[in-house]
Design a protein around this motif. Structure first.
Motif, PDB file in Angstrom:
ATOM      1  N   UNK A   1       0.789  -1.216   0.000  1.00 18.30           N
ATOM      2  CA  UNK A   1       0.000   0.000   0.000  1.00 18.30           C
ATOM      3  C   UNK A   1       0.828   1.276   0.000  1.00 18.30           C
ATOM      4  N   UNK A   2       0.152   2.384   0.315  1.00 18.50           N
ATOM      5  CA  UNK A   2       0.772   3.713   0.324  1.00 18.50           C
ATOM      6  C   UNK A   2       0.465   4.413   1.637  1.00 18.50           C
ATOM      7  N   UNK A   3       1.499   5.089   2.162  1.00 16.30           N
ATOM      8  CA  UNK A   3       1.410   5.709   3.480  1.00 16.30           C
ATOM      9  C   UNK A   3       2.118   7.058   3.459  1.00 16.30           C
ATOM     10  N   UNK A   4       1.420   8.111   3.919  1.00 15.13           N
ATOM     11  CA  UNK A   4       2.059   9.421   4.046  1.00 15.13           C
ATOM     12  C   UNK A   4       2.756   9.491   5.401  1.00 15.13           C
ATOM     13  N   UNK A   5       4.018   9.913   5.387  1.00 16.38           N
ATOM     14  CA  UNK A   5       4.819  10.038   6.601  1.00 16.38           C
ATOM     15  C   UNK A   5       5.224  11.495   6.756  1.00 16.38           C
ATOM     16  N   UNK A   6       4.966  12.043   7.937  1.00 15.86           N
ATOM     17  CA  UNK A   6       5.448  13.377   8.278  1.00 15.86           C
ATOM     18  C   UNK A   6       6.231  13.210   9.571  1.00 15.86           C
ATOM     19  N   UNK A   7       7.518  13.591   9.554  1.00 13.39           N
ATOM     20  CA  UNK A   7       8.389  13.320  10.697  1.00 13.39           C
ATOM     21  C   UNK A   7       9.277  14.521  11.006  1.00 13.39           C
ATOM     22  N   UNK A   8       9.578  14.660  12.294  1.00 16.85           N
ATOM     23  CA  UNK A   8      10.395  15.763  12.786  1.00 16.85           C
ATOM     24  C   UNK A   8      11.521  15.241  13.669  1.00 16.85           C
ATOM     25  N   UNK A   9      12.540  16.075  13.820  1.00 12.82           N
ATOM     26  CA  UNK A   9      13.588  15.898  14.825  1.00 12.82           C
ATOM     27  C   UNK A   9      13.613  17.176  15.660  1.00 12.82           C
ATOM     28  N   UNK A  10      13.911  17.037  16.952  1.00 14.13           N
ATOM     29  CA  UNK A  10      14.020  18.219  17.811  1.00 14.13           C
ATOM     30  C   UNK A  10      15.197  19.081  17.377  1.00 14.13           C
ATOM     31  N   UNK A  11      15.025  20.388  17.444  1.00 12.57           N
ATOM     32  CA  UNK A  11      16.126  21.320  17.236  1.00 12.57           C
ATOM     33  C   UNK A  11      16.980  21.277  18.500  1.00 12.57           C
ATOM     34  N   UNK A  12      18.275  21.135  18.318  1.00 13.26           N
ATOM     35  CA  UNK A  12      19.220  21.111  19.448  1.00 13.26           C
ATOM     36  C   UNK A  12      20.172  22.278  19.324  1.00 13.26           C
ATOM     37  N   UNK A  13      20.492  22.987  20.390  1.00 12.39           N
ATOM     38  CA  UNK A  13      19.927  22.809  21.732  1.00 12.39           C
ATOM     39  C   UNK A  13      18.443  23.144  21.713  1.00 12.39           C
ATOM     40  N   UNK A  14      17.696  22.658  22.723  1.00 11.85           N
ATOM     41  CA  UNK A  14      16.245  22.863  22.737  1.00 11.85           C
ATOM     42  C   UNK A  14      15.874  24.338  22.686  1.00 11.85           C
ATOM     43  N   UNK A  15      14.876  24.634  21.893  1.00 13.99           N
ATOM     44  CA  UNK A  15      14.328  25.985  21.802  1.00 13.99           C
ATOM     45  C   UNK A  15      12.866  25.876  22.215  1.00 13.99           C
TER      46      UNK A  15
END
Length: 176
Positions: free
Chosen positions: A43-57
Motif C-alpha cells: 500500500x501507500x502511506x504518508x509520513x510526516x516526521x520531525x527531529x528536535x532542534x538542538x539545543x532545545x528551543x
C-alpha cells in the motif's frame, strides 16, 4: 479512524504490524531513546516526521489555553509506496517524532529496540504541530528564511480514538 495491531514484545525488542484502512491515522508521537526499523509491506502511506532542534528551543506557556511548545525541524514529508526501502529512526534523528496517514489500505512492520517502557523513561508522547509562524512573532529568528522546514510541537494527552489491539501470534512458539 485510527487502527493498529500490536504484536510480540520482550525486554529488548517489540515487533508490531500496523494495519491501516484508507485515511486512517497514527497521530504525531515519539520514540524516546529508541531505534525503530519500519518496513511498508503493501500500500501507500504518508509520513510526516520531525527531529528536535538542538539545543532545545522552548517557548513557555503564557497561561491557561496556551501550550508550552518546542521547536522541531521537518525530517520527512512524503508518501511511501510499497515496495520501498526500510526506514530507520534513531533516538535523536531520522524523524523520531512522526505521524502516519494511510493513502490506501496498507500495512507496516515496526521493530522497536528497546521497546516502550514507561518506568525506564520510554513513554510514548503525542504532539500537535503548529506552523513556525504561530509562535515566532517577537522571538529571534531560528531558521532564517526556511520557516516551512520548522514547526512548534506541543504535548497532547493520548488520543481517545486511537485503537490498538493486542495481536495473537498463531505460528510456532518463538522466544524473543
Amino acid at each position: 479512524m485510527r487502527f493498529a495491531l500490536k504484536c510480540k514484545q520482550c525486554q529488548f525488542v517489540q515487533m508490531c504490524i500496523f494495519c491501516f484502512p484508507t485515511s486512517s491515522i497514527i497521530p504525531l508521537h515519539d520514540h524516546p531513546g529508541m531505534n525503530v526499523f519500519s518496513k511498508l509491506l503493501y500500500g501507500s502511506l504518508h509520513v510526516k516526521a520531525y527531529d528536535w532542534v538542538e539545543p532545545p528551543y522552548i517557548i513557555e506557556s503564557k497561561g491557561p489555553g496556551y501550550p508550552q511548545v518546542r521547536l522541531a525541524k521537518l525530517a520527512v514529508d512524503k508518501v511511501l509506496n510499497a515496495p520501498c526501502e526500510t526506514s530507520v529512526l534513531y533516538p535523536k534523528h531520522g524523524g523520531n517524532l512522526h505521524c502516519f496517514t494511510a493513502v490506501s489500505p496498507c500495512a507496516m512492520l515496526d521493530i522497536l529496540t528497546p521497546p516502550y517502557r514507561e518506568e525506564e523513561g520510554r513513554k510514548c508522547t503525542y504532539y500537535h504541530d503548529y506552523p513556525y509562524s504561530a509562535f515566532s512573532a517577537g522571538n529571534p529568528p531560528v531558521c532564517d528564511g526556511e520557516e516551512e522546514e520548522y514547526a512548534w510541537l506541543a504535548e497532547l494527552e493520548s488520543p481517545s480514538d486511537l485503537y490498538m489491539r493486542q495481536g495473537i501470534y498463531a505460528g510456532p512458539a518463538i522466544q524473543l
